[in-house]
Motif scaffolding. Structure first.
Motif, PDB file in Angstrom:
ATOM      1  N   GLU A  34      88.112  44.934  30.016  1.00  0.00           N
ATOM      2  CA  GLU A  34      87.691  45.571  31.244  1.00  0.00           C
ATOM      3  C   GLU A  34      86.836  44.692  32.155  1.00  0.00           C
ATOM      4  O   GLU A  34      86.989  44.950  33.425  1.00  0.00           O
ATOM      5  N   GLY A  35      86.106  43.861  31.506  1.00  0.00           N
ATOM      6  CA  GLY A  35      85.045  43.347  32.370  1.00  0.00           C
ATOM      7  C   GLY A  35      85.747  42.059  33.220  1.00  0.00           C
ATOM      8  O   GLY A  35      85.403  41.898  34.283  1.00  0.00           O
ATOM      9  N   GLU A  36      86.972  41.704  32.843  1.00  0.00           N
ATOM     10  CA  GLU A  36      87.485  40.613  33.585  1.00  0.00           C
ATOM     11  C   GLU A  36      88.167  41.210  34.749  1.00  0.00           C
ATOM     12  O   GLU A  36      88.507  40.364  35.787  1.00  0.00           O
ATOM     13  N   ALA A  77      87.417  44.461  36.178  1.00  0.00           N
ATOM     14  CA  ALA A  77      86.861  45.506  36.864  1.00  0.00           C
ATOM     15  C   ALA A  77      86.384  45.116  38.267  1.00  0.00           C
ATOM     16  O   ALA A  77      86.291  46.335  39.136  1.00  0.00           O
ATOM     17  N   ALA A  78      86.207  44.004  38.765  1.00  0.00           N
ATOM     18  CA  ALA A  78      85.859  43.675  40.106  1.00  0.00           C
ATOM     19  C   ALA A  78      87.153  44.074  41.077  1.00  0.00           C
ATOM     20  O   ALA A  78      87.088  44.710  41.978  1.00  0.00           O
ATOM     21  N   LEU A  88      89.671  45.892  40.136  1.00  0.00           N
ATOM     22  CA  LEU A  88      89.848  47.265  40.013  1.00  0.00           C
ATOM     23  C   LEU A  88      89.163  48.096  41.056  1.00  0.00           C
ATOM     24  O   LEU A  88      89.648  49.122  41.702  1.00  0.00           O
ATOM     25  N   GLU A  89      87.658  47.753  41.187  1.00  0.00           N
ATOM     26  CA  GLU A  89      86.987  48.484  42.401  1.00  0.00           C
ATOM     27  C   GLU A  89      87.359  48.184  43.617  1.00  0.00           C
ATOM     28  O   GLU A  89      87.522  48.997  44.565  1.00  0.00           O
ATOM     29  N   GLN A  97      90.514  50.548  44.092  1.00  0.00           N
ATOM     30  CA  GLN A  97      89.920  51.993  44.178  1.00  0.00           C
ATOM     31  C   GLN A  97      89.261  51.988  45.617  1.00  0.00           C
ATOM     32  O   GLN A  97      89.709  53.267  46.303  1.00  0.00           O
ATOM     33  N   ASP A 151      92.870  58.526  42.165  1.00  0.00           N
ATOM     34  CA  ASP A 151      91.706  57.982  41.156  1.00  0.00           C
ATOM     35  C   ASP A 151      92.355  57.145  40.111  1.00  0.00           C
ATOM     36  O   ASP A 151      93.381  57.242  39.542  1.00  0.00           O
ATOM     37  N   ILE A 152      91.544  56.277  39.721  1.00  0.00           N
ATOM     38  CA  ILE A 152      92.126  55.346  38.942  1.00  0.00           C
ATOM     39  C   ILE A 152      91.009  55.183  37.846  1.00  0.00           C
ATOM     40  O   ILE A 152      89.768  55.113  37.904  1.00  0.00           O
ATOM     41  N   GLY A 153      91.629  55.391  36.612  1.00  0.00           N
ATOM     42  CA  GLY A 153      90.680  55.485  35.160  1.00  0.00           C
ATOM     43  C   GLY A 153      91.172  54.352  34.468  1.00  0.00           C
ATOM     44  O   GLY A 153      92.244  53.985  34.355  1.00  0.00           O
ATOM     45  N   SER A 154      90.127  53.898  33.852  1.00  0.00           N
ATOM     46  CA  SER A 154      90.204  52.672  32.758  1.00  0.00           C
ATOM     47  C   SER A 154      89.734  53.275  31.545  1.00  0.00           C
ATOM     48  O   SER A 154      88.686  53.445  31.236  1.00  0.00           O
ATOM     49  N   TYR A 155      90.821  53.043  30.288  1.00  0.00           N
ATOM     50  CA  TYR A 155      90.539  53.540  29.128  1.00  0.00           C
ATOM     51  C   TYR A 155      90.846  52.450  27.973  1.00  0.00           C
ATOM     52  O   TYR A 155      92.032  52.208  27.733  1.00  0.00           O
ATOM     53  N   PRO A 156      89.690  51.933  27.463  1.00  0.00           N
ATOM     54  CA  PRO A 156      90.082  50.804  26.567  1.00  0.00           C
ATOM     55  C   PRO A 156      90.745  51.609  25.520  1.00  0.00           C
ATOM     56  O   PRO A 156      90.259  52.754  24.939  1.00  0.00           O
ATOM     57  N   ARG A 208      96.216  58.501  39.439  1.00  0.00           N
ATOM     58  CA  ARG A 208      96.455  59.941  39.702  1.00  0.00           C
ATOM     59  C   ARG A 208      95.966  60.196  41.095  1.00  0.00           C
ATOM     60  O   ARG A 208      95.161  59.919  41.799  1.00  0.00           O
ATOM     61  N   PRO A 211      82.443  48.572  31.472  1.00  0.00           N
ATOM     62  CA  PRO A 211      82.239  47.831  32.822  1.00  0.00           C
ATOM     63  C   PRO A 211      82.943  48.147  34.337  1.00  0.00           C
ATOM     64  O   PRO A 211      82.709  47.564  35.348  1.00  0.00           O
ATOM     65  N   ASP A 245      84.303  53.335  37.216  1.00  0.00           N
ATOM     66  CA  ASP A 245      84.423  54.704  36.807  1.00  0.00           C
ATOM     67  C   ASP A 245      83.389  54.852  35.470  1.00  0.00           C
ATOM     68  O   ASP A 245      83.070  56.104  35.101  1.00  0.00           O
TER      69      ASP A 245
END
Lengths: 256, 256
Positions: A184-186, A188-189, A191-192, A195, A202-207, A224, B75, B78
């Motif tokens: 997720e860390g790679e 995240a920027a 993705l933000e 968004q 809505d963007i959700g991130s689920y490991p 969503r 990270p 959300d």
């Protein structure tokens, strides 16, 4: 344009809090409501204690379009949902003659005594509207925007299928997913940024935990919204960001 | 005499409300806490929205001895739990240098960049106490009576096992069960009498759905309290009431 309607679910019962029984109703309620454009925004689980039920009902019914309760409608001393709903609305919990007659007829046919305790199942708050389904003898009921259902999953499902026919329909919530082998860390920027540029989704991130049955990728991104074009465009952006980072990824139909 | 301590659980995450992921944490948290005499009295599930998290945290921390949150500590955009807990307590969400150094060392060793996004995982509210476990790199943390944990079950379990070592122990909650082939209506009156005469225990009555894996009897009565003698005595009374009604019944160890 239709708006998305909101709902809260109130699961009532000590057994759900003690870990002795795992709730099997929330998932079904959430997916059934989503198909009608009604989104569950909050869930609470409270014990069989009147003050706790009253507080939760009164907080939730003011905040959301609909409230759905499960549990506490049987004949035993710990079945206090109807008393509590009545208290929340400041009305009496009274006998519902048609329901009483239905249950009595059923038990008479089986030669079972209709005890005073069992008669509690024919009570509902004054002004409640009974909602009869094709398959269940005992109806769920509605008081204002609060819908009361049984806790036993098989019966709850029958009650809910009758109830949803009476509800207003919101704009349907759609979703698509991107699965990717990334930490997720790679991403995240990126993705933000995506968004921020697409506020209607809505963007959700689920490991995914080891042994996840949902995906064999390391992360699932769920997008969503109410407009499919926009959702698909956002999925393509997330997919593109994954490919830029040189990781395996794919766009998928949503499992929801 | 030790008192029974109370707790609330706050599960954070859109995915738990949409029905797309089923919570796997509540049961484990409840049973782990019960073994230490801490009883989960309320659970809420809220979306990844700061106002909703703040409202829930502030309501629950005043009402119960302990609050346990899961989810929203990764990270991505959300993951807003630490920001929200800080807001609930009116403090800043700040970098925790020891946690930062731990994660950086780990990622450096793997040759992975410690992105600005991933650095968010090293933040916690000012004044938070990190709680390190033997097996998990990233610690859960505590602010006053609120404990913050990851949502991924494997990681949550490691954090919780470290956290419970720091908690006060309440009087242990014990339980026994009576299983019976009875309809709840038949025994409800007797059950209420038994409950009224034994206020130190809680008697729950749970009809088993078709295909229940818990019991092949029609109803499970769970008797919960802190004194085993009293619990066993109440179980015998319920068993006796069943036998009086000429139905099959048995007293059982609790599955909890």
């Amino acid at each position: 344009m239709k708006k998305t309607l909101t709902a809260a679910v109130l699961l009532i019962g000590d057994e759900l809090l003690s870990g002795s029984i795992r709730d099997e109703n929330l998932g079904h309620i959430a997916t059934t409501l989503e198909q009608r454009g009604i989104r569950v925004r909050e869930t609470r689980i409270v014990p069989d204690i009147e003050d706790d039920i009253v507080d939760a009902v009164n907080a939730l019914r003011k905040r959301y379009d609909y409230v759905f309760t499960t549990g506490g409608v049987g004949p035993t001393h710990d079945d206090i949902t109807s008393d509590s709903i009545a208290a929340a609305f400041g009305v009496k919990n009274i006998i519902q003659q048609p329901v009483f007659d239905l249950i009595k007829g059923y038990l008479d046919g089986k030669g079972i005594e209709f005890t005073a305790a069992a008669q509690r199942m024919a009570f509902a708050p004054e002004g409640a509207e009974m909602i009869y389904g094709a398959n269940s003898m005992i109806p769920g009921y509605r008081v204002d925007n609060v819908f009361v259902m049984a806790g036993v999953p098989r019966i709850m499902k029958m009650m809910l299928s009758a109830i949803v026919e009476t509800l207003q329909i919101g704009s349907t919530i759609l979703s698509r997913e991107v699965h990717a082998d990334i930490s997720e860390g790679e991403i995240a920027a990126a993705l933000e940024e995506i968004q921020t540029a697409n506020q209607n989704v809505d963007i959700g991130s689920y490991p995914q935990d080891t042994g996840s049955t949902r995906s064999d990728y390391r992360v699932v991104f769920v997008v969503r919204g109410t407009e499919l074009d926009e959702i698909e465009q956002v999925c393509k952006s997330i997919y593109g960001a994954c490919i830029d980072l040189k990781v395996r990824a794919q766009i998928a139909e949503s499992a929801e």
